[in-house]
Design a protein around this motif. Structure first.
Motif, PDB file in Angstrom:
ATOM      1  N   ALA A 175       0.818  -1.218   0.000  1.00 49.20           N
ATOM      2  CA  ALA A 175       0.000   0.000   0.000  1.00 49.20           C
ATOM      3  C   ALA A 175       0.849   1.265   0.000  1.00 49.20           C
ATOM      4  O   ALA A 175       0.393   2.320  -0.456  1.00 49.20           O
ATOM      5  CB  ALA A 175      -0.940  -0.007   1.204  1.00 49.20           C
ATOM      6  N   ARG A 208       1.200   1.437  -7.587  1.00 48.79           N
ATOM      7  CA  ARG A 208      -0.260   1.619  -7.633  1.00 48.79           C
ATOM      8  C   ARG A 208      -0.661   2.485  -8.826  1.00 48.79           C
ATOM      9  O   ARG A 208      -1.623   2.180  -9.534  1.00 48.79           O
ATOM     10  CB  ARG A 208      -0.751   2.237  -6.326  1.00 48.79           C
ATOM     11  CG  ARG A 208      -0.614   1.301  -5.147  1.00 48.79           C
ATOM     12  CD  ARG A 208      -0.975   1.968  -3.840  1.00 48.79           C
ATOM     13  NE  ARG A 208      -2.404   2.201  -3.748  1.00 48.79           N
ATOM     14  CZ  ARG A 208      -3.006   2.629  -2.647  1.00 48.79           C
ATOM     15  NH1 ARG A 208      -2.305   2.876  -1.552  1.00 48.79           N
ATOM     16  NH2 ARG A 208      -4.301   2.815  -2.632  1.00 48.79           N
ATOM     17  N   THR A 264      -7.991  -3.021  -0.062  1.00 54.04           N
ATOM     18  CA  THR A 264      -6.763  -3.178   0.713  1.00 54.04           C
ATOM     19  C   THR A 264      -6.946  -4.261   1.762  1.00 54.04           C
ATOM     20  O   THR A 264      -7.933  -4.259   2.508  1.00 54.04           O
ATOM     21  CB  THR A 264      -6.399  -1.847   1.407  1.00 54.04           C
ATOM     22  OG1 THR A 264      -6.239  -0.836   0.413  1.00 54.04           O
ATOM     23  CG2 THR A 264      -5.112  -1.987   2.212  1.00 54.04           C
ATOM     24  N   ARG A 287      -5.592  -5.463   5.061  1.00 52.40           N
ATOM     25  CA  ARG A 287      -4.802  -4.889   6.143  1.00 52.40           C
ATOM     26  C   ARG A 287      -3.905  -5.928   6.814  1.00 52.40           C
ATOM     27  O   ARG A 287      -4.299  -7.067   6.982  1.00 52.40           O
ATOM     28  CB  ARG A 287      -5.724  -4.258   7.185  1.00 52.40           C
ATOM     29  CG  ARG A 287      -6.545  -3.103   6.612  1.00 52.40           C
ATOM     30  CD  ARG A 287      -7.431  -2.471   7.644  1.00 52.40           C
ATOM     31  NE  ARG A 287      -8.301  -3.473   8.259  1.00 52.40           N
ATOM     32  CZ  ARG A 287      -8.774  -3.386   9.503  1.00 52.40           C
ATOM     33  NH1 ARG A 287      -8.453  -2.370  10.273  1.00 52.40           N
ATOM     34  NH2 ARG A 287      -9.566  -4.320   9.965  1.00 52.40           N
ATOM     35  N   ASP A 289       0.261  -3.642   4.487  1.00 49.54           N
ATOM     36  CA  ASP A 289      -1.077  -3.675   3.909  1.00 49.54           C
ATOM     37  C   ASP A 289      -0.881  -3.911   2.415  1.00 49.54           C
ATOM     38  O   ASP A 289       0.011  -3.328   1.798  1.00 49.54           O
ATOM     39  CB  ASP A 289      -1.805  -2.339   4.120  1.00 49.54           C
ATOM     40  CG  ASP A 289      -2.116  -2.064   5.583  1.00 49.54           C
ATOM     41  OD1 ASP A 289      -2.039  -2.998   6.403  1.00 49.54           O
ATOM     42  OD2 ASP A 289      -2.428  -0.903   5.895  1.00 49.54           O
ATOM     43  N   VAL A 305      -2.537  -3.856  -1.449  1.00 46.41           N
ATOM     44  CA  VAL A 305      -3.606  -3.371  -2.323  1.00 46.41           C
ATOM     45  C   VAL A 305      -3.761  -4.363  -3.473  1.00 46.41           C
ATOM     46  O   VAL A 305      -2.781  -4.726  -4.117  1.00 46.41           O
ATOM     47  CB  VAL A 305      -3.305  -1.966  -2.870  1.00 46.41           C
ATOM     48  CG1 VAL A 305      -4.465  -1.466  -3.726  1.00 46.41           C
ATOM     49  CG2 VAL A 305      -3.048  -0.999  -1.713  1.00 46.41           C
TER      50      VAL A 305
END
Length: 197
Positions: free
Chosen positions: A138, A144, A157, A159, A171, A173
């Motif tokens: 993340a 991303r 996401t 966690r 985390d 994604v």
């Protein structure tokens, strides 16, 4: 997928072939850069960690867990990094693309984009999958952004999902491309790579 098969994929920009133990010398030229490994699960920025990375990738292939490729820049003939298929669920027609890293000199050159074209084409075509997943830390804004630009859909996401370097829990994604997306993306985003040359 047949993990014993010699899968070679190529378009007008890049060639992917199976990672081999003998690729160490050529890969160390691009891998020994700490910034490349900032958000990865493991490292490969020195001789010991790169040798371990290659060994683990090849062991995972033998176990039917991951199919690692080397990325070859067709313009220079140089090895530029590595990428893999993993987490295949044949019954659900699903596979993941990841473990991708590309040397700094090859970043922002379209090389990674061309790799994704090959991997997505093969996954949706020859492998007959309905869904391809991609995941990233993340904190990795660069990754991303690249996934979004290539047309992948950010789904959410997870966690405290994976244990990464130094015992840090990241985390993750999750992004995806599905078969119906690919029909459009190959004619738009990935169109420059659709013709071999």
């Amino acid at each position: 997928m047949d993990f014993s098969a010699n899968i070679v994929l190529e378009n007008n920009r890049v060639r992917l072939r199976p990672l081999e133990i003998g690729d160490f010398e050529a890969l160390k030229v691009v891998a020994f850069d700490a910034d490349l490994w900032k958000y990865t699960l493991t490292r490969g920025d020195d001789a010991v960690s790169l040798a371990a990375y290659i060994r683990q990738a090849l062991e995972a292939r033998e176990q039917g867990l991951r199919y690692p490729f080397v990325i070859i820049d067709r313009e220079t003939g140089q090895l530029a990094g590595s990428t893999s298929y993993y987490n295949e669920a044949e019954a659900d027609q699903r596979i993941s693309i990841g473990y991708t890293w590309v040397g700094q000199n090859f970043q922002r050159s379209g090389l990674n984009w061309a790799c994704k074209h090959l991997l997505l084409s093969h996954a949706f075509g020859q492998m007959g999958h309905e869904r391809v997943e991609l995941e990233t830390d993340a904190r990795n804004d660069k990754s991303r952004t690249a996934m979004t630009r290539m047309g992948a859909t950010e789904e959410g996401t997870l966690r405290s999902h994976r244990l990464t370097q130094g015992g840090f829990r990241r985390d993750t994604v999750i992004f995806s491309v599905i078969q119906s997306d690919w029909s459009e993306l190959r004619q738009t985003v990935f169109q420059p790579f659709e013709y071999r040359g």
